[in-house]
Design a protein around this motif. Structure first.
Motif, PDB file in Angstrom:
ATOM      1  N   ARG A 144       0.955  -1.213   0.020  1.00 13.71           N
ATOM      2  CA  ARG A 144       0.002   0.082  -0.083  1.00 13.71           C
ATOM      3  C   ARG A 144       0.995   1.360   0.018  1.00 13.71           C
ATOM      4  N   PHE A 145       0.272   2.287  -0.501  1.00  4.75           N
ATOM      5  CA  PHE A 145       1.013   3.775  -0.524  1.00  4.75           C
ATOM      6  C   PHE A 145       0.410   4.468   0.581  1.00  4.75           C
ATOM      7  N   PRO A 146       0.979   5.467   0.942  1.00  9.50           N
ATOM      8  CA  PRO A 146       0.719   6.334   1.886  1.00  9.50           C
ATOM      9  C   PRO A 146      -0.958   6.807   1.548  1.00  9.50           C
ATOM     10  N   GLU A 187      -2.578   9.578   1.708  1.00 10.25           N
ATOM     11  CA  GLU A 187      -2.919  10.772   1.134  1.00 10.25           C
ATOM     12  C   GLU A 187      -2.382  10.653  -0.408  1.00 10.25           C
ATOM     13  N   THR A 188      -1.342   9.857  -0.692  1.00  9.07           N
ATOM     14  CA  THR A 188      -0.705   9.417  -2.087  1.00  9.07           C
ATOM     15  C   THR A 188      -2.025   8.721  -2.894  1.00  9.07           C
ATOM     16  N   GLU A 189      -2.626   7.766  -2.148  1.00 13.28           N
ATOM     17  CA  GLU A 189      -3.607   6.966  -2.825  1.00 13.28           C
ATOM     18  C   GLU A 189      -4.827   7.820  -3.189  1.00 13.28           C
ATOM     19  N   HIS A 190      -5.355   8.726  -2.354  1.00 14.94           N
ATOM     20  CA  HIS A 190      -6.404   9.688  -2.590  1.00 14.94           C
ATOM     21  C   HIS A 190      -6.201  10.758  -3.793  1.00 14.94           C
ATOM     22  N   GLN A 191      -5.039  11.237  -3.628  1.00 15.32           N
ATOM     23  CA  GLN A 191      -4.712  12.188  -4.762  1.00 15.32           C
ATOM     24  C   GLN A 191      -4.602  11.533  -6.031  1.00 15.32           C
ATOM     25  N   LEU A 192      -3.885  10.497  -6.268  1.00 18.61           N
ATOM     26  CA  LEU A 192      -3.635   9.670  -7.471  1.00 18.61           C
ATOM     27  C   LEU A 192      -5.109   9.212  -7.910  1.00 18.61           C
ATOM     28  N   TYR A 193      -5.895   8.724  -7.060  1.00 23.20           N
ATOM     29  CA  TYR A 193      -7.146   8.308  -7.419  1.00 23.20           C
ATOM     30  C   TYR A 193      -7.910   9.478  -7.973  1.00 23.20           C
ATOM     31  N   ASN A 194      -7.939  10.459  -7.567  1.00 21.81           N
ATOM     32  CA  ASN A 194      -8.748  11.803  -8.044  1.00 21.81           C
ATOM     33  C   ASN A 194      -8.289  12.232  -9.340  1.00 21.81           C
ATOM     34  N   ILE A 195      -6.631  12.231  -9.347  1.00 20.56           N
ATOM     35  CA  ILE A 195      -6.269  12.651 -10.658  1.00 20.56           C
ATOM     36  C   ILE A 195      -6.762  11.539 -11.843  1.00 20.56           C
ATOM     37  N   GLY A 252      -3.867  11.575 -29.847  1.00 23.24           N
ATOM     38  CA  GLY A 252      -4.015  11.501 -28.370  1.00 23.24           C
ATOM     39  C   GLY A 252      -3.250  12.219 -27.512  1.00 23.24           C
ATOM     40  N   THR A 253      -3.483  11.885 -26.100  1.00 23.62           N
ATOM     41  CA  THR A 253      -2.612  12.640 -25.213  1.00 23.62           C
ATOM     42  C   THR A 253      -2.152  11.778 -24.218  1.00 23.62           C
ATOM     43  N   ARG A 254      -0.991  12.166 -23.544  1.00 24.17           N
ATOM     44  CA  ARG A 254      -0.564  11.363 -22.491  1.00 24.17           C
ATOM     45  C   ARG A 254      -0.385  12.286 -21.262  1.00 24.17           C
ATOM     46  N   VAL A 255      -0.843  11.791 -19.860  1.00 22.07           N
ATOM     47  CA  VAL A 255      -0.585  12.411 -18.876  1.00 22.07           C
ATOM     48  C   VAL A 255       0.233  11.697 -18.242  1.00 22.07           C
ATOM     49  N   SER A 256       1.287  12.031 -17.402  1.00 20.15           N
ATOM     50  CA  SER A 256       2.024  11.184 -16.516  1.00 20.15           C
ATOM     51  C   SER A 256       2.263  11.942 -15.057  1.00 20.15           C
ATOM     52  N   VAL A 257       2.285  11.559 -14.094  1.00 16.57           N
ATOM     53  CA  VAL A 257       2.020  11.765 -12.828  1.00 16.57           C
ATOM     54  C   VAL A 257       3.053  11.281 -11.944  1.00 16.57           C
ATOM     55  N   THR A 258       4.318  11.663 -11.454  1.00 18.62           N
ATOM     56  CA  THR A 258       5.100  11.032 -10.934  1.00 18.62           C
ATOM     57  C   THR A 258       5.399  11.597  -9.342  1.00 18.62           C
ATOM     58  N   ILE A 259       5.274  10.367  -8.451  1.00 15.27           N
ATOM     59  CA  ILE A 259       5.040  10.859  -6.990  1.00 15.27           C
ATOM     60  C   ILE A 259       6.230  10.159  -6.365  1.00 15.27           C
ATOM     61  N   PRO A 260       6.989  10.985  -5.520  1.00 16.11           N
ATOM     62  CA  PRO A 260       7.930  10.221  -4.554  1.00 16.11           C
ATOM     63  C   PRO A 260       7.497   9.551  -3.450  1.00 16.11           C
ATOM     64  N   LEU A 261       7.593   8.239  -3.074  1.00 13.02           N
ATOM     65  CA  LEU A 261       7.246   7.702  -1.881  1.00 13.02           C
ATOM     66  C   LEU A 261       8.338   7.745  -0.623  1.00 13.02           C
TER      67      LEU A 261
END
Length: 682
Positions: A588-590, A592-600, A673-682
């Motif tokens: 599992r991730f922290p 807050e990280t899981e919630h923000q990535l899910y909303n994104i 098309g479009t690519r959107v990438s989000v990278t989050i440090p753990l």
């Protein structure tokens, strides 16, 4: 008062509480004198035995003879028992209600003459049954009459009949959909009737308790209850109850997707009905057997038993006055499978006429007939007729879907209330035990001066009290968990209502708009109509996304990959082909990280569906050492340059990433098309 259709068997068995008797004593009647009250008793027993054997005419003849002889001998109790049994027989038919109440009026008078409170209580009990069997003008009198009868049985210490009152009250609760309350009442009845020691007391209570467990989806408890009920039925040599139990087990196995087990159980029940003279119940069971065979692709056997059900039912009643919907529906299904469309149309049309003319309309049956007619007419090329029946099928299906959603929500709430009540009862028992221990401790403290022995006993009592308090603490924790569970159920109910109810109605509005004949519209009205269709589609999609966003339960319990999988599955019926790829995710991730990535992910999916005109969408979640990357790629028209640089939606995504010390990249692909990438440090 109309009974719940799922509880017909429940009501039938309730009426038969305490209907057991010994073998017919009619053979001994010839040796008895008309001056002997024993002959009256024997006539009553013979009447009861003939009734249980299904020969009501012989039963009535013997009971009237018992009344005649009892009057000659001034044997008030014998006459009262005969009239009670006649009233009981009349409850099966309710064709002569005036005579039924005349019998009960006479029993009350005879009970007072004989100073027999039990007979008086039984007369009140039977009158309550009569009022509860369909007479709306007397409905408010039913419960007070049951309570009056119960007080008499309690005063006499008759636990068997007191339990019978609770069984009848459980019928009311079950008919109103309060299954948890019905179970509670039936458990009270079971406890009382087991304490009475009478073998036949539990004949109706145990099967009905099992039926209530089935309604609550508590199949394990229901099967255990049916096993206990079968032991009682075997002891009473009652094959009809055993047949009913096998039939109920078959329904459970069918709901659990175990068709072979359902088939074997139903066959055993049918065999018992055939051998015990229960012909009235055979048509419905034959139709259910045909349904199971059809699910197993045994079309010829399904046809055989469907026709058998139909023919047997018509031989029992006037074929011009009624039909059996289960067999009528099954015949339509079978002939659809065989491709005999003319017969499908004939059976479904006849069934639809009956279902539509019922009061109230039988929506479930009518919807199935419309569905069969729609499919049959479509195969024969009669598209206009097919469309007509498809419209009615969809309209009725929407209504049934709303009702089923509400029922599921209600049952979930009832299940939670029932579990909570059980926990509360256990806690109350624990508190009572602790109160007793406190009393013991106070007494021991008062006698402390009497000696060391009393002091040691007081210390021992205190240790026990601490242990009990620890158990009480754990019970409080369990109740807190139960309350938390209740909050989750409520969130689920709100999301379900939003998704299933409101979305269903929006879909219906959209369907009706799309079905409008626009050929006669001028240009202005055509534009308005097109705009309405477009706005309805947008609102439908928005409500769907809101309902998904309200209930990311998987995010809390199973983590981000499970939540994304659930999100993708919710859009399976969309025009966009969704793909989800998860790599190197082992923990599992922290939060807050899981919630923000899910909303994104949710916002990106929303943008693609609304604006991208894409046919495929790929969501990728990958962990690389100390970073996690979420990518969303579509094959749509791409984003305008202004949106790429300073669009509000993209700015929100970048802000969410930066709040976690991460970064976001957004680019249009050369291939489209479009690519959107989000990278989050753990």
């Amino acid at each position: 008062m109309k009974n719940h259709p799922l509880l017909i068997c429940f009501y039938f068995l309730c009426l038969q509480v305490n209907g057991q008797g010994s073998d017919s004593p009619a053979t001994a009647l010839g040796r008895m004198s008309d001056t002997d009250t024993s002959k009256v008793n024997a006539l009553n027993e013979a009447g009861k035995s003939y009734w249980m054997g299904g020969d009501d005419s012989l039963a009535v003849m013997h009971l009237h003879e018992a009344i005649r002889l009892a009057r000659q001998l001034h044997f008030y109790q014998g006459e009262a028992r005969a009239r009670l049994q006649l009233a009981r027989i009349e409850l099966d038919y309710l064709s002569d209600v005036k005579t039924l109440h005349n019998h009960l009026d006479s029993v009350v008078i005879l009970a007072k003459l004989a100073d027999d409170k039990l007979l008086e209580g039984l007369a009140i009990f039977r009158r309550a049954q009569a009022y509860g069997s369909g007479f709306l003008e007397h409905e408010e009198k039913t419960r007070p009459l049951y309570e009056e009868a119960r007080k008499i049985f309690v005063e006499l210490g008759n636990k068997n009949w007191e339990g019978s009152v609770y069984t009848q009250l459980a019928e009311f609760a079950g008919n109103e959909g309060n299954y948890a309350e019905a179970i509670d009442l039936l458990l009270k009845a079971r406890k009382l009737q087991e304490a009475s020691g009478e073998a036949g007391a539990l004949r109706a209570t145990l099967p009905n308790l099992g039926v209530m467990y089935v309604q609550m989806g508590m199949f394990r408890e229901a099967l255990q209850c049916f096993d206990d009920a079968e032991k009682t039925a075997i002891a009473l040599n009652d094959d009809r109850v055993r047949a009913f139990l096998y039939s109920q087990r078959s329904e459970i196995y069918k709901k659990q997707d175990e068709p072979q087990a359902a088939l074997q159980a139903l066959k055993k029940g049918i065999a018992l009905y055939e051998s015990s003279g229960g012909g009235y119940y055979l048509p419905g069971n034959y139709a259910r057997l045909g349904d199971i065979y059809l699910s197993l692709d045994s079309v010829e056997k399904a046809l055989h038993y469907s026709l058998l059900a139909d023919n047997l039912y018509k031989s029992q009643v006037d074929a011009e006055e009624a039909l059996l919907h289960p067999s009528q529906i099954m015949l339509g299904k079978v002939y659809l499978k065989k491709g005999d469309l003319n017969r499908v149309i004939a059976y479904a049309t006849e069934g639809l006429n009956w279902a539509s003319s019922s009061d109230p309309v039988l929506l479930l049956e009518a919807a199935e007939y419309h569905h069969q007619l729609s499919e049959a007419y479509e195969r024969t090329g009669r598209l206009k007729d097919a469309l007509y029946h498809h419209k009615h099928f969809k309209s009725m299906s929407d209504t049934l879907l709303n009702a089923q959603s509400l029922q599921k929500s209600t049952i979930s709430s009832l299940t939670y209330d029932f579990e909570k009540k059980q926990q509360t009862d256990k806690l109350r028992i624990q508190e009572l035990e602790n109160e007793k221990l406190l009393q013991s401790r106070n007494i021991l403290i008062g006698l402390l001066l009497l000696g060391v022995l009393v002091s040691l006993y007081a210390l021992w009592s205190n240790r026990r009290l601490r242990t009990k308090n620890q158990e009480l603490f754990h019970k409080n924790q369990e109740i807190e968990k139960a309350l938390h569970k209740g909050q989750k159920i409520e969130r689920k109910r709100v999301a379900s209502e939003l998704h299933d109810n409101l979305n269903t109605k929006l879909a219906a509005i959209r369907w009706h708009l799309e079905s409008m004949q626009t050929e006669g519209f001028n240009a202005f009205n055509t534009r308005i109509h097109s705009r309405l269709v477009e706005m309805t589609n947008d609102v439908y999609k928005d409500v769907r996304l809101i309902s998904h966003n309200m209930l990311p339960t998987e995010l809390e319990t199973d983590g981000l990959p499970a939540a994304l999988q659930k999100l993708v599955s919710k859009f399976e019926d969309n025009t966009v082909d969704f793909q989800l790829v998860v790599r190197n995710i082992n923990s599992r991730f922290p939060t807050e990280t899981e919630h923000q990535l899910y909303n994104i992910a949710l916002e990106l999916v929303n943008n693609v569906i609304k604006h991208a005109q894409a046919t495929t969408l790929r969501i990728s979640l990958d962990r690389d050492n100390s970073d996690v990357t979420l990518s969303v790629i579509d094959n749509g028209v791409g984003m305008p340059v202004t949106t790429l640089s300073d669009g509000m939606g993209m700015r929100n995504i970048i802000n969410r990433a930066e709040s976690l010390q991460g970064s976001a990249t957004i680019e249009n692909l050369t291939s489209g098309g479009t690519r959107v990438s989000v990278t989050i440090p753990l």
